[in-house]
Write an enzyme that holds these catalytic residues in place. Structure first.
Site, PDB file in Angstrom:
ATOM      1  N   LEU A  76      -2.973   5.196  -0.689  1.00 37.08           N
ATOM      2  CA  LEU A  76      -4.125   4.221  -0.822  1.00 37.08           C
ATOM      3  C   LEU A  76      -4.047   3.535  -0.344  1.00 37.08           C
ATOM      4  CD1 LEU A  76      -6.029   6.439  -3.555  1.00 37.08           C
ATOM      5  CD2 LEU A  76      -6.669   6.890  -1.377  1.00 37.08           C
ATOM      6  N   HIS A  77      -4.238   2.851   0.809  1.00 30.68           N
ATOM      7  CA  HIS A  77      -4.195   1.100   1.846  1.00 30.68           C
ATOM      8  C   HIS A  77      -5.519   0.337   0.964  1.00 30.68           C
ATOM      9  CE1 HIS A  77      -0.995   2.479   4.519  1.00 30.68           C
ATOM     10  NE2 HIS A  77      -2.215   3.334   4.846  1.00 30.68           N
ATOM     11  N   ASP A  78      -6.463   0.653   1.631  1.00 28.03           N
ATOM     12  CA  ASP A  78      -7.717   0.068   1.689  1.00 28.03           C
ATOM     13  C   ASP A  78      -8.477  -0.263  -0.361  1.00 28.03           C
ATOM     14  OD1 ASP A  78      -7.296  -0.126   4.354  1.00 28.03           O
ATOM     15  OD2 ASP A  78      -9.198   0.973   4.292  1.00 28.03           O
ATOM     16  N   CYS A 100      -7.027  -0.781  -2.632  1.00 23.99           N
ATOM     17  CA  CYS A 100      -5.757  -2.209  -2.878  1.00 23.99           C
ATOM     18  C   CYS A 100      -6.970  -3.263  -2.384  1.00 23.99           C
ATOM     19  CB  CYS A 100      -4.713  -2.159  -2.060  1.00 23.99           C
ATOM     20  SG  CYS A 100      -3.447  -1.310  -2.291  1.00 23.99           S
ATOM     21  N   THR A 109       1.153  -1.141   0.270  1.00 22.61           N
ATOM     22  CA  THR A 109       0.309  -0.133  -0.404  1.00 22.61           C
ATOM     23  C   THR A 109       1.001   1.449  -0.148  1.00 22.61           C
ATOM     24  OG1 THR A 109      -0.685   0.201   2.786  1.00 22.61           O
ATOM     25  CG2 THR A 109      -1.849  -1.184   1.152  1.00 22.61           C
TER      26      THR A 109
END
Ligand code: BDR
Ligand code: CA
Length: 313
Positions: free
Chosen positions: A242-244, A246, A196
């Site tokens: 933008l972690h989530d 992914c 991420t």
């Protein structure tokens, strides 16, 4: 191929918001059976409300949103207002949602959905602490072999930690829940900080959302602007990870990503390293692989996908 049926388990959060928008914008790939809120970035009263705000922004007020666990299994809730702001969705002002919360508890919804759909047809997508998922597994172990796959955002190996020197936030908040999930035997794909931190919201990438000239595009640009300040100050990076999203991008375009099947265990005892995801990346133990641990991504491809899909809303 028929769209993949998923449940998004979430604690919105600006990056959770973008993940939910990406899923709701992609009906040819993904059918969102429901969204289950959990306490995490902010308390449950706000995460369930934020989930509904996001569904309304996407023009999908018919989406079912359930409230789940308001505290980790064994610990006091740790939140992340320092990253996401007081509401969890700080940045642009949004009206209170009109769509109602669905009746019933999120954990019951997860259990019933897995029991009522053909075995192996429902994927769980946790993008917050794993409290709801672990509670469902504890209460109804029969659902575990029915899960198609768990694709989650959490943990880190090379990047080590973001909330403590050795732990990533989602795992740190409820390490006992994470331990239950990683030991469950379900097929797991992990989007850790290692990947991420490679999808950064650079200026041109944020501008592409703004240039859409839509309400959703503007919201995404402003949310990522807000969210980004913290990470730029912390890491000196070009933008925020933008972690989530992914997790959702993986479901739509797995070819954008690569990783390794490894053993992952969760530290639940040590005060110093609580919530650490101990990944046997180099295969130095004989512990059996229990997760596909992603570490590479085509970031331009990821943002091209995200921009195209968000542009539909
Ligand atoms: C994770 O923690 C939360 O703050 C984000 O929404 C993401 O799920 C990153 O560590
Ligand atoms: Ca999250």
């Amino acid at each position: 191929m028929a769209p993949r049926k998923i449940i998004i388990d979430t604690d919105p959060g600006q990056d959770d918001a973008v993940a939910i928008l990406l899923a709701l914008a992609s009906p040819e790939d993904i059918e969102v059976l429901g969204i289950t809120a959990v306490a995490g970035n902010v308390p449950l009263a706000l995460t369930q409300k934020n989930a509904r705000i996001i569904c309304e922004l996407a023009g999908k007020p018919e989406t079912r949103v359930f409230a789940g666990c308001d505290a980790p299994l064994k610990r006091k809730l740790v939140t992340a207002e320092h990253v996401h702001g007081k509401t969890g969705l700080d940045g642009p002002q949004l009206p209170a949602p009109v769509m109602p919360l669905s009746p019933g508890h999120a954990v019951d919804f997860i259990i019933e959905t897995l029991r009522n759909h053909p075995s192996g047809s429902v994927t769980l997508c946790p993008i917050g602490p794993l409290t709801n998922i672990a509670t469902a597994m504890q209460r109804a172990p029969d659902i575990i072999p029915r899960i198609a796959e768990i694709v989650l955002m959490g943990g880190a190996y090379f990047e080590v930690g973001n909330i403590t020197p050795t732990a990533e936030f989602n795992i740190y908040v409820d390490p006992e829940a994470a331990d239950i999930v990683f030991r469950s035997g379900a097929a797991i794909t992990v989007m850790p900080l290692d990947v991420t931190h490679k999808v950064l919201t650079t200026r041109p990438r944020i501008q592409a959302f703004r240039d859409m000239g839509t309400r959703t595009g503007t919201m995404v640009a402003e949310w990522t602007d807000f969210f980004e300040r913290f990470d730029i100050a912390k890491y000196g990076s070009e933008g925020a990870p933008l972690h989530d999203p992914c997790v959702i991008a993986w479901l739509i375009a797995p070819d954008l990503f690569s990783g390794r099947k490894v053993n992952v265990e969760i530290e639940t005892q040590s005060e110093l390293t609580l919530g650490m995801t101990v990944a046997d990346w180099w295969g130095v133990t004989d512990r059996a692989a229990n997760a596909l641990f992603i570490n590479e991504v085509d970031a331009d491809g990821f943002f091209a996908l995200l921009t195209e899909r968000i542009g539909r809303l």
